[in-house]
Design a protein around this motif. Structure first.
Motif, PDB file in Angstrom:
ATOM      1  N   HIS A 153      19.426   5.504   2.248  1.00  0.00           N
ATOM      2  CA  HIS A 153      19.893   4.260   2.869  1.00  0.00           C
ATOM      3  C   HIS A 153      18.903   3.123   2.579  1.00  0.00           C
ATOM      4  O   HIS A 153      19.305   2.000   2.250  1.00  0.00           O
ATOM      5  CB  HIS A 153      20.041   4.447   4.372  1.00  0.00           C
ATOM      6  CG  HIS A 153      21.258   5.227   4.757  1.00  0.00           C
ATOM      7  ND1 HIS A 153      21.419   5.801   6.008  1.00  0.00           N
ATOM      8  CD2 HIS A 153      22.387   5.530   4.061  1.00  0.00           C
ATOM      9  CE1 HIS A 153      22.594   6.415   6.059  1.00  0.00           C
ATOM     10  NE2 HIS A 153      23.185   6.262   4.896  1.00  0.00           N
ATOM     11  N   GLU A 154      17.605   3.404   2.714  1.00  0.00           N
ATOM     12  CA  GLU A 154      16.610   2.358   2.493  1.00  0.00           C
ATOM     13  C   GLU A 154      16.570   1.931   1.029  1.00  0.00           C
ATOM     14  O   GLU A 154      16.442   0.731   0.718  1.00  0.00           O
ATOM     15  CB  GLU A 154      15.233   2.842   2.948  1.00  0.00           C
ATOM     16  CG  GLU A 154      15.112   2.981   4.459  1.00  0.00           C
ATOM     17  CD  GLU A 154      13.704   3.300   4.908  1.00  0.00           C
ATOM     18  OE1 GLU A 154      12.795   3.378   4.050  1.00  0.00           O
ATOM     19  OE2 GLU A 154      13.504   3.475   6.126  1.00  0.00           O
ATOM     20  N   ARG A 157      19.575  -0.273   0.291  1.00  0.00           N
ATOM     21  CA  ARG A 157      19.374  -1.627   0.812  1.00  0.00           C
ATOM     22  C   ARG A 157      18.400  -2.406  -0.071  1.00  0.00           C
ATOM     23  O   ARG A 157      18.611  -3.586  -0.342  1.00  0.00           O
ATOM     24  CB  ARG A 157      18.851  -1.572   2.256  1.00  0.00           C
ATOM     25  CG  ARG A 157      19.909  -1.263   3.290  1.00  0.00           C
ATOM     26  CD  ARG A 157      19.463  -1.642   4.691  1.00  0.00           C
ATOM     27  NE  ARG A 157      18.275  -0.919   5.102  1.00  0.00           N
ATOM     28  CZ  ARG A 157      18.293   0.263   5.712  1.00  0.00           C
ATOM     29  NH1 ARG A 157      19.446   0.866   5.964  1.00  0.00           N
ATOM     30  NH2 ARG A 157      17.172   0.848   6.079  1.00  0.00           N
ATOM     31  N   GLU A 158      17.346  -1.734  -0.517  1.00  0.00           N
ATOM     32  CA  GLU A 158      16.342  -2.411  -1.339  1.00  0.00           C
ATOM     33  C   GLU A 158      16.940  -2.950  -2.632  1.00  0.00           C
ATOM     34  O   GLU A 158      16.609  -4.069  -3.064  1.00  0.00           O
ATOM     35  CB  GLU A 158      15.202  -1.441  -1.661  1.00  0.00           C
ATOM     36  CG  GLU A 158      14.097  -2.055  -2.516  1.00  0.00           C
ATOM     37  CD  GLU A 158      12.924  -1.118  -2.727  1.00  0.00           C
ATOM     38  OE1 GLU A 158      12.156  -1.347  -3.684  1.00  0.00           O
ATOM     39  OE2 GLU A 158      12.762  -0.151  -1.945  1.00  0.00           O
ATOM     40  N   GLY A 160      20.339  -3.196  -3.254  1.00  0.00           N
ATOM     41  CA  GLY A 160      21.654  -3.791  -3.074  1.00  0.00           C
ATOM     42  C   GLY A 160      22.769  -2.997  -3.731  1.00  0.00           C
ATOM     43  O   GLY A 160      23.732  -3.583  -4.243  1.00  0.00           O
TER      44      GLY A 160
END
Length: 222
Positions: A153-154, A157-158, A160
């Motif tokens: 997930h991280e 997000r990093e 995109g």
């Protein structure tokens, strides 16, 4: 690798030990030696291999259920002692560098999602001269251990990226279950810690039996 073929995955996340780094047998022995050092029942090879990919203390606790919790710090220290003694015996699997270089040339983002500690990963990235190859990384001690999806997930997000544009590659059911939990497709490798028969229920897109197999599949499908 053709640069004209449309890219299926923007972000490719690799596990480290047993996937890129030939360390499975040494990790098994280090787990067994650490448990013996603190007086626990030494796990067999299969039991020790099962916990590879988890965060260190989660793995050691699972491998040594009869070791009392107050001995966990000593257990962790003994594992790190034995692993450090063997660090110079470890190396990348043959073909890994060529595979990663070709993926970079195709402009995939490359990341590591590992049960190692941040310190341990940074040290091995420096010693293997791979710190410039990877665009990002997450370790169990700074996020959450597998199969919790937080690492992926991280990373998504990093960079995109969407789950379906993110591929997780690993050698254990923990890697594949993390991908399932994050909604991402996965590829398994059978030359690491877990037996290939254990992967079926987690529906990887492909099971690679060598780095060459993995390289060819990525060239044609990633």
């Amino acid at each position: 690798m053709s640069s004209l073929r449309p890219r299926r995955f923007d972000l490719i996340a690799f596990d480290w030990d047993g996937t890129l780094f030939d360390s499975t047998q040494i990790i098994i022995r280090c787990i067994q030696q650490a448990v013996a050092d603190v007086g626990g029942t030494v796990p067999g090879d299969r039991e020790a291999a099962y916990v590879i990919g988890m965060g260190l203390m989660q793995a050691l606790a699972h491998a040594a259920p009869d070791v009392p919790q107050e001995k966990y710090p000593q257990l962790g220290e003994r594992y790190r002692f034995h692993y450090t003694a063997h660090q110079n015996d470890l190396s990348l699997f043959d073909g890994v560098l060529t595979m990663l270089d070709e993926l970079k040339a195709r402009h995939h983002w490359l990341a590591v999602a590992t049960g190692k500690s941040r310190r341990g990963l940074d040290e091995v990235l420096q010693s293997s001269q791979l710190h410039r190859v990877f665009d990002g990384s997450r370790t169990a001690d700074e996020t959450a251990g597998k199969p919790d999806p937080r690492m992926l997930h991280e990373l998504m997000r990093e960079f995109g990226t969407d789950p379906q544009r993110t591929l997780m590659i690993g050698d254990t059911t923990h890697d594949l279950q993390m991908a399932v939990n994050a909604g991402c497709p996965s590829v398994a490798v059978s030359y690491g810690a877990h037996e290939p028969g254990e992967f079926e229920s987690l529906s990887p897109l492909f099971v690679a039996h060598s780095v060459g197999d993995l390289h060819r599949w990525l060239a044609e499908n990633a």
